[in-house]
Design a protein around this motif. Sequence first.
Motif, PDB file in Angstrom:
ATOM      1  N   ASN A 346       0.809  -1.217   0.000  1.00  0.00           N
ATOM      2  CA  ASN A 346       0.000   0.000   0.000  1.00  0.00           C
ATOM      3  C   ASN A 346       0.843   1.270   0.000  1.00  0.00           C
ATOM      4  N   LYS A 347       2.124   1.133   0.317  1.00  0.00           N
ATOM      5  CA  LYS A 347       3.003   2.301   0.284  1.00  0.00           C
ATOM      6  C   LYS A 347       4.397   1.885  -0.136  1.00  0.00           C
ATOM      7  N   LEU A 348       4.983   2.677  -1.012  1.00  0.00           N
ATOM      8  CA  LEU A 348       6.317   2.390  -1.527  1.00  0.00           C
ATOM      9  C   LEU A 348       7.202   3.599  -1.290  1.00  0.00           C
ATOM     10  N   GLU A 349       8.336   3.392  -0.620  1.00  0.00           N
ATOM     11  CA  GLU A 349       9.296   4.466  -0.371  1.00  0.00           C
ATOM     12  C   GLU A 349      10.592   4.135  -1.100  1.00  0.00           C
ATOM     13  N   ILE A 350      10.993   4.997  -2.014  1.00  0.00           N
ATOM     14  CA  ILE A 350      12.188   4.770  -2.824  1.00  0.00           C
ATOM     15  C   ILE A 350      13.193   5.865  -2.513  1.00  0.00           C
ATOM     16  N   THR A 351      14.419   5.465  -2.164  1.00  0.00           N
ATOM     17  CA  THR A 351      15.474   6.432  -1.846  1.00  0.00           C
ATOM     18  C   THR A 351      16.656   6.219  -2.770  1.00  0.00           C
ATOM     19  N   TYR A 352      17.049   7.301  -3.446  1.00  0.00           N
ATOM     20  CA  TYR A 352      18.204   7.262  -4.340  1.00  0.00           C
ATOM     21  C   TYR A 352      19.389   7.906  -3.619  1.00  0.00           C
ATOM     22  N   LYS A 353      20.488   7.159  -3.503  1.00  0.00           N
ATOM     23  CA  LYS A 353      21.622   7.614  -2.720  1.00  0.00           C
ATOM     24  C   LYS A 353      22.884   7.693  -3.582  1.00  0.00           C
ATOM     25  N   GLY A 354      23.616   8.796  -3.472  1.00  0.00           N
ATOM     26  CA  GLY A 354      24.921   8.900  -4.109  1.00  0.00           C
ATOM     27  C   GLY A 354      24.886   9.411  -5.534  1.00  0.00           C
ATOM     28  N   GLU A 355      25.759   8.844  -6.383  1.00  0.00           N
ATOM     29  CA  GLU A 355      26.010   9.360  -7.724  1.00  0.00           C
ATOM     30  C   GLU A 355      24.789   9.303  -8.630  1.00  0.00           C
ATOM     31  N   SER A 406      25.674   7.252   0.572  1.00  0.00           N
ATOM     32  CA  SER A 406      25.526   5.971  -0.117  1.00  0.00           C
ATOM     33  C   SER A 406      26.322   4.866   0.566  1.00  0.00           C
ATOM     34  N   GLU A 407      26.702   5.096   1.828  1.00  0.00           N
ATOM     35  CA  GLU A 407      27.281   4.080   2.714  1.00  0.00           C
ATOM     36  C   GLU A 407      28.478   3.364   2.086  1.00  0.00           C
ATOM     37  N   GLY A 408      29.358   4.151   1.449  1.00  0.00           N
ATOM     38  CA  GLY A 408      30.590   3.596   0.904  1.00  0.00           C
ATOM     39  C   GLY A 408      30.493   3.161  -0.545  1.00  0.00           C
ATOM     40  N   TYR A 409      29.318   3.148  -1.103  1.00  0.00           N
ATOM     41  CA  TYR A 409      29.126   2.786  -2.513  1.00  0.00           C
ATOM     42  C   TYR A 409      28.950   4.058  -3.343  1.00  0.00           C
ATOM     43  N   GLU A 421       0.839  -6.042   6.952  1.00  0.00           N
ATOM     44  CA  GLU A 421       1.537  -6.999   7.815  1.00  0.00           C
ATOM     45  C   GLU A 421       2.912  -6.517   8.250  1.00  0.00           C
ATOM     46  N   GLY A 422       3.382  -5.384   7.678  1.00  0.00           N
ATOM     47  CA  GLY A 422       4.694  -4.892   8.057  1.00  0.00           C
ATOM     48  C   GLY A 422       5.421  -4.269   6.887  1.00  0.00           C
ATOM     49  N   GLN A 423       6.746  -4.333   6.924  1.00  0.00           N
ATOM     50  CA  GLN A 423       7.567  -3.684   5.907  1.00  0.00           C
ATOM     51  C   GLN A 423       8.629  -4.631   5.390  1.00  0.00           C
ATOM     52  N   MET A 424       8.924  -4.522   4.090  1.00  0.00           N
ATOM     53  CA  MET A 424      10.007  -5.276   3.466  1.00  0.00           C
ATOM     54  C   MET A 424      10.859  -4.284   2.696  1.00  0.00           C
ATOM     55  N   SER A 425      12.165  -4.331   2.892  1.00  0.00           N
ATOM     56  CA  SER A 425      13.033  -3.401   2.171  1.00  0.00           C
ATOM     57  C   SER A 425      14.209  -4.144   1.548  1.00  0.00           C
ATOM     58  N   ALA A 426      14.701  -3.590   0.459  1.00  0.00           N
ATOM     59  CA  ALA A 426      15.896  -4.124  -0.204  1.00  0.00           C
ATOM     60  C   ALA A 426      16.684  -2.954  -0.754  1.00  0.00           C
ATOM     61  N   GLU A 427      18.001  -3.031  -0.634  1.00  0.00           N
ATOM     62  CA  GLU A 427      18.873  -1.995  -1.172  1.00  0.00           C
ATOM     63  C   GLU A 427      19.860  -2.651  -2.121  1.00  0.00           C
ATOM     64  N   GLY A 428      20.103  -1.965  -3.248  1.00  0.00           N
ATOM     65  CA  GLY A 428      20.981  -2.549  -4.243  1.00  0.00           C
ATOM     66  C   GLY A 428      21.909  -1.546  -4.882  1.00  0.00           C
ATOM     67  N   THR A 429      22.919  -2.067  -5.534  1.00  0.00           N
ATOM     68  CA  THR A 429      23.874  -1.247  -6.270  1.00  0.00           C
ATOM     69  C   THR A 429      24.285  -2.001  -7.520  1.00  0.00           C
ATOM     70  N   TYR A 430      25.098  -1.383  -8.343  1.00  0.00           N
ATOM     71  CA  TYR A 430      25.589  -2.042  -9.559  1.00  0.00           C
ATOM     72  C   TYR A 430      27.112  -2.051  -9.520  1.00  0.00           C
ATOM     73  N   LEU A 431      27.665  -3.257  -9.375  1.00  0.00           N
ATOM     74  CA  LEU A 431      29.110  -3.453  -9.369  1.00  0.00           C
ATOM     75  C   LEU A 431      29.441  -4.494 -10.433  1.00  0.00           C
ATOM     76  N   HIS A 432      29.511  -4.046 -11.678  1.00  0.00           N
ATOM     77  CA  HIS A 432      29.681  -4.930 -12.843  1.00  0.00           C
ATOM     78  C   HIS A 432      28.442  -5.785 -13.093  1.00  0.00           C
TER      79      HIS A 432
END
Length: 524
Positions: A346-355, A406-409, A421-432
């Motif tokens: 029901n709610k989506l929070e998207i955060t863009y960090k860094g470059e 961006s926590e070092g990335y 029922e709660g919250q699910m989060s995932a954070e990702g980056t691109y390293l090759h």
Amino acid sequence: MKALVADAINEKGIENLKEVCDVVVDTSITPEELLETIGEYDAILIRSRTKLPAEVIEKADNLKIIARAGVGVDNVDVNAATKKGIMVVNAPESTSITVAEHTMGLILSTIRKIAIADKSTKAGKWEKKAFMGMELRNKTLGVIGMGRIGSQVVNRCKAFEMDAIAYDPYLPPEVAKNMGVELYEDIEDVLTRADIITIHVPLTPETEHSISTEQFKMMKDTALIFNCARGGVIDEDALYEALVNGEILGAGLDVYEKEPATNNKLFELDNIVCTPHIAASTKEAQRDAAIIVANEVITLFKGGMPKNIINMPRMNNSEFEETNDYLELCEKLGSFITQATSSPINKLEITYKGEINKLPSKDLFTRTILQGILNPVTETAVNAVNATTVAKARGISITEAVSDDSEGYDTLIKVAAKTKEGQMSAEGTYLHEAKIIKVNGYWVDVKPEGNMFIAKYKDIPGSIGAIGTKFGEENINIGIMQVGRDSTGGEAIMILTLDERPSKEAVKKIKDLDNVSDATCLKL
């Protein structure tokens, strides 16, 4: 500008196209001829006959748009088109009414025994007593999948004075209420209550054989079931046994596990009505599809932006190189989140960090995340243009934020989904390659690809071993394991990459373990 019409489409679409460009109609063009001539064209319009694999697209140096006069684009290498900077568009709305009407035709033909009565009467018989039917009035319709087509079926059944209930774990209750449908959280509730069940979901690892022996035993012995969506959602062997043994009264199919279905034991039975995948085949639907895709090409040629884009808006080479890796990551994050979440978002929070914040395409990134979230759970394709509209219709609110940390990335993208029922989060980056490096705040290092498994468990001795033992008992090999925890003895998370997808029974056994609070499978 020059366009090739490579498959037979309605003449009205061709007439419209001729107003803005030169049109070549060659509906018998061979793969070899296409490979040789594709470089001449700025646009190509196809249906299902013409195939556009990577080797053809690679030769399409002038091609700007591939237009599919229909819904599915299985005959197009969309990834190759994207890399080449070619738009792929379709006509998803063209068949909604047509498929809904065909569903109604199957329902009426089955409940009133029209098909077998027709066969008997034409054979010179007059067996009135053999074809006693039932009314639709006051019956309960159960809809599995309340997308564009499912909602149209509901509208038509309301005219027959039917009640409607539905199962769609990604449809908010308030949206269902506005449709006049009672929404249930468990599919079992719909299967046990409905007199007539109609399926309108995509074929995914989660939905494949989701209607099988166990589900047929739940249904009323007077129930009827219909599938005009995708073959494979219903286990045909189980359906055959249910029809033969009287576990359900009848069925209607337009799609099959193997097509063309010329030798299917279901065809031996009189209590099933079968058609050869023609639910979308009407003159009106084919006309509308031709007009829609022709107008998409016309819009692009006039400098506008088509609305039914399957891949993404056209970019120049430098823009594509800058954004393509992140677009892949966004789609993976969205797909990971939606499959790992068991109730409607029901709610989506998207955060863009860094470059990534230096790029001008964050709106496109958000739309691509939504594509990943919505495509596994909707019956028709969600694209970069309609993603926000579809999300809004499903009651998903979207918040975007930016951060320098961006926590070092170089770049991090965080997607947090909130449900009742709660919250699910995932954070990702691109390293090759695309990587997920955090799940629910726990540090991991996961390549989002293949058969995956997530479990939440208590971090005490024996927990990991118990889960591994269950997979060993199922003869399923664990390829990669990642674990994360907040503190010794506290909550922990495990992410596995498996050599094959575990059965639903195997996942249930793991969820039933004492120290496991949740477990689910994903396919990326």
